[in-house]
Structures are given as C-alpha cells and as structure tokens.
Design a protein around this motif. Structure first.
Motif, short mmCIF file in Angstrom:
data_model
loop_
_atom_site.label_atom_id
_atom_site.label_comp_id
_atom_site.label_asym_id
_atom_site.label_seq_id
_atom_site.Cartn_x
_atom_site.Cartn_y
_atom_site.Cartn_z
N SER A 120 0.83 -1.19 0.00
CA SER A 120 0.00 0.00 0.00
C SER A 120 0.87 1.25 0.00
O SER A 120 2.10 1.18 -0.06
CB SER A 120 -0.94 -0.03 1.20
N LEU A 121 0.23 2.40 0.10
CA LEU A 121 0.90 3.69 0.19
C LEU A 121 0.26 4.47 1.34
O LEU A 121 -0.61 3.98 2.03
CB LEU A 121 0.77 4.46 -1.12
N GLY A 122 0.69 5.70 1.49
CA GLY A 122 0.15 6.55 2.54
C GLY A 122 0.97 6.44 3.81
O GLY A 122 1.43 5.36 4.18
N HIS A 123 1.18 7.57 4.48
CA HIS A 123 2.02 7.61 5.67
C HIS A 123 1.32 8.17 6.90
O HIS A 123 1.61 7.76 8.01
CB HIS A 123 3.28 8.43 5.39
N GLU A 124 0.44 9.13 6.72
CA GLU A 124 -0.17 9.82 7.87
C GLU A 124 -1.66 9.53 7.91
O GLU A 124 -2.27 9.20 6.89
CB GLU A 124 0.09 11.33 7.77
N PHE A 125 -2.25 9.69 9.09
CA PHE A 125 -3.68 9.37 9.19
C PHE A 125 -4.31 10.13 10.35
O PHE A 125 -3.66 10.57 11.29
CB PHE A 125 -3.89 7.87 9.40
N SER A 126 -5.62 10.23 10.26
CA SER A 126 -6.47 10.58 11.40
C SER A 126 -7.60 9.57 11.43
O SER A 126 -7.95 8.98 10.40
CB SER A 126 -7.03 12.00 11.25
N GLY A 127 -8.16 9.35 12.61
CA GLY A 127 -9.24 8.38 12.69
C GLY A 127 -9.76 8.21 14.10
O GLY A 127 -9.45 8.99 15.01
N ILE A 128 -10.55 7.16 14.29
CA ILE A 128 -11.20 6.87 15.57
C ILE A 128 -10.87 5.44 15.97
O ILE A 128 -10.97 4.52 15.16
CB ILE A 128 -12.72 7.07 15.47
N VAL A 129 -10.47 5.27 17.21
CA VAL A 129 -10.16 3.94 17.74
C VAL A 129 -11.45 3.13 17.86
O VAL A 129 -12.42 3.58 18.49
CB VAL A 129 -9.46 4.05 19.11
N THR A 130 -11.45 1.93 17.27
CA THR A 130 -12.64 1.08 17.31
C THR A 130 -12.44 -0.20 18.10
O THR A 130 -13.41 -0.89 18.42
CB THR A 130 -13.10 0.71 15.89
N GLN A 131 -11.19 -0.53 18.41
CA GLN A 131 -10.92 -1.75 19.18
C GLN A 131 -9.55 -1.61 19.83
O GLN A 131 -8.63 -1.05 19.26
CB GLN A 131 -10.93 -2.97 18.24
N VAL A 132 -9.42 -2.14 21.06
CA VAL A 132 -8.13 -2.11 21.75
C VAL A 132 -7.81 -3.49 22.31
O VAL A 132 -8.70 -4.23 22.72
CB VAL A 132 -8.11 -1.07 22.90
N GLY A 133 -6.51 -3.83 22.31
CA GLY A 133 -6.06 -5.07 22.92
C GLY A 133 -6.16 -5.00 24.43
O GLY A 133 -6.21 -3.91 25.02
N LYS A 134 -6.12 -6.15 25.08
CA LYS A 134 -6.39 -6.19 26.52
C LYS A 134 -5.31 -5.52 27.36
O LYS A 134 -5.56 -5.15 28.51
CB LYS A 134 -6.58 -7.63 26.97
N ASN A 135 -4.11 -5.34 26.80
CA ASN A 135 -3.04 -4.69 27.56
C ASN A 135 -2.87 -3.21 27.22
O ASN A 135 -1.96 -2.55 27.73
CB ASN A 135 -1.72 -5.42 27.33
#
Length: 312
Positions: free
Chosen positions: A64-79
């Motif tokens: 893929s391509l692209g380096h920077e992003f903005s977004g919303i966290v939808t899932q997190v690992g347990k730690n």
C-alpha cells in the motif's frame, strides 16, 4: 475492508483495489478506522519509481501507500492503557494508510487529539509538520527577531515552516508563485519573493536560517544569502558540505523528528489555533479518487495539503 495497493511501480494505473478481512490485533495493539490521510511527495515518488535511498522502510510488492492518518479507535487489545474505544487520534503508519482500517501498536507514532477538532484536515498534519518543526525549531533553533528564508512556502512543509518560524518571533521571507502571495502572507510571511520573476539572491542577504524545500540548484544558490555562522536545513536535498564550509554555514539534511515531545508541541499549537492546515482539495477513498489525487499532486502547483477522505 477496502485497501488500495500497488501491483508494480509506474503510472496511476498500477494502483488497484482489494478487499481484506478486518484486521485482528495483539494485546498491545489497537484498530483505527481512518477518517483521512494526506497525499505526499513520498507516496507519489514511490508509486512512480519505487523506493528512493532516503526511505528507510521498504516493502515488497504488492504494498500500500500513505504515511499519515487521522481516525477513531474502534478496538483495543487487553493490555492497551493509553487509548480507549472512541478516542480520536492522528499518527504515522508508513505505507499503510490507503486502508479503511489499520492496526497499530499503542507505543507507535499515534496521539489522541481533542474530539472537537475536525479529523479531515488533521489527516494531513504530521508528514508536513514534523520536518518543518525539525528544520525551524529543533535544528534551526530559530529565535525572536532572526531572519528566516523558506523556499517553497506554499507547499505542505513550507506552510508549516512559515507558521513555526512566525510563532517563534522570526522575520519570515518566503519564495512562492505570485498567485500564492496572499496565501503565504496569511500564514505569517513578512516578505514574499516571486521566484518565477525575481531572483532571491538579489533581494535577500544575511539570513540566520534557510529552510530549503525545493531543488538542488536553489539550495546551492542559498549559501550566499546566509550570514556567517548561520544555518541551512533541508529535508529534500542533501546539502553540499564543501559549500557549507566555504560560507561558514551549518548545513544539514534532516528528517522529521517523531518524538512524543515534538508531536505534543505541534498538537498543542494546532489545538490552540496557532497552527492551521490549508486543505487544497479533498478526494474520496476510491480507486479513481486516489488516482485523481496522485495525478493532481503531480501536476501541481500544490498549495497546502491534498486529503483523501474515508467514508464516515
């Protein structure tokens, strides 16, 4: 989820669309649903010609391509302790932001931003802001009342460099097209040189710092306008050290500093309306949208940032 990748290097026709399963995560990772990503020189250059020597992280095709992003966290690992579902974030995820969702380690280059901020322009912040901060603040060490010359002030990095220098209290000179004069003045430029019709060597002298963002010929000519003991910082072309010694100038090729301290400083300025991102144009995250974004970027001129926007 949808991703856009390269099957080989060349024209925009090497780009293709693929659907993949939603990513799974490890204990210390999180999933971010992307809101936006910026279009940058490095993405277009890699798509056309593969990896230049200055790129440290290389991948095998297809990638893929692209380096920077903005977004919303939808899932997190347990730690994961630094983020929670629903957090608005920005960050860097090299060569993998042309994707509706990404997996990223919580200790990678990712930061929370206030939820009241629009995520769309923020998708184009870091790739421009980090090298500009390095050139002006970390390495350039600009102080109040110093004179700074920024080549290419209307571009993504240049527009950030003008604002950082102005926030530091410097007198800012920039080169730009005549059509961009009002724009760079709105960012804080005190003096604008129309590089198509004026010779900066005849108009500028005794600057404390040159931030070089254009071609090698311009860089070579810039040494003569820097005062003895001054600096030249360039994220685009490795400076000629013989010329630097000849003119008693400190000249460095720099990369964007990605430390948490630098990122926090930039986000703080943006959150307090002391830094702006000019969005030149927004493109949809589709195969044709990405192709058009790359084509427009190559044609130029580029004022501020071109942004690829994902579906809400």
């Amino acid at each position: 989820m949808k991703k856009i990748l390269l099957r080989e290097y060349g024209s925009v026709d090497v780009l293709f669309e693929r659907y993949e399963a939603l990513p799974t995560i490890m204990e210390n990772q999180l999933v971010v649903k992307l809101a936006a990503t910026g279009v940058n020189d490095v993405d277009v250059a890699i798509r056309k010609n593969g990896f230049p020597a200055t790129v440290l992280s290389k991948k095998k095709l297809p990638h893929s391509l692209g380096h920077e992003f903005s977004g919303i966290v939808t899932q997190v690992g347990k730690n994961v302790t630094k983020f929670k579902v629903g957090d608005h974030v920005i960050g860097l995820n090299p060569l993998d932001t042309y994707s509706e969702n990404i997996v990223i380690d919580e200790n990678a280059i990712i930061d929370k931003v206030p939820k009241e901020l629009d995520l769309i322009p923020l998708g184009g912040l870091l790739v421009a802001a980090l090298p500009a901060w390095s050139a002006v603040i970390l390495e350039g060490k600009v102080k109040a009342n110093q004179r700074v010359l920024i080549h290419g002030g209307a571009g993504g990095v240049g527009s950030m460099a003008i604002q950082f220098a102005k926030n530091a209290g410097a007198y800012v000179i920039t080169t730009a097209r005549a059509r961009d004069k009002e724009y760079v003045e709105s960012l804080g430029a005190d003096e604008v040189i129309d590089y198509q019709n004026e010779d900066f060597e005849e108009l500028v002298k005794d600057v404390d710092l040159v931030v070089h963002l254009v071609d090698k010929n311009t860089q070579d000519k810039s040494f003569s306008v820097i005062k003895s003991g001054g600096k030249l910082m360039s994220p685009s072309v490795v400076p000629d050290q013989e010329k630097a010694e000849q003119y008693n100038v400190e000249a460095k090729f720099i990369r964007g500093d990605t430390s948490s301290e630098t990122r926090a400083s930039i986000i703080d300025l943006y959150s307090n309306n002391k830094l702006s991102i000019h969005v030149d144009k927004i493109y949809p995250f589709s195969l044709e949208g990405v192709k058009t974004a790359h084509t427009d970027f190559e044609k130029g001129p580029n004022r501020g940032k071109k942004i690829i926007k994902f579906d809400e």
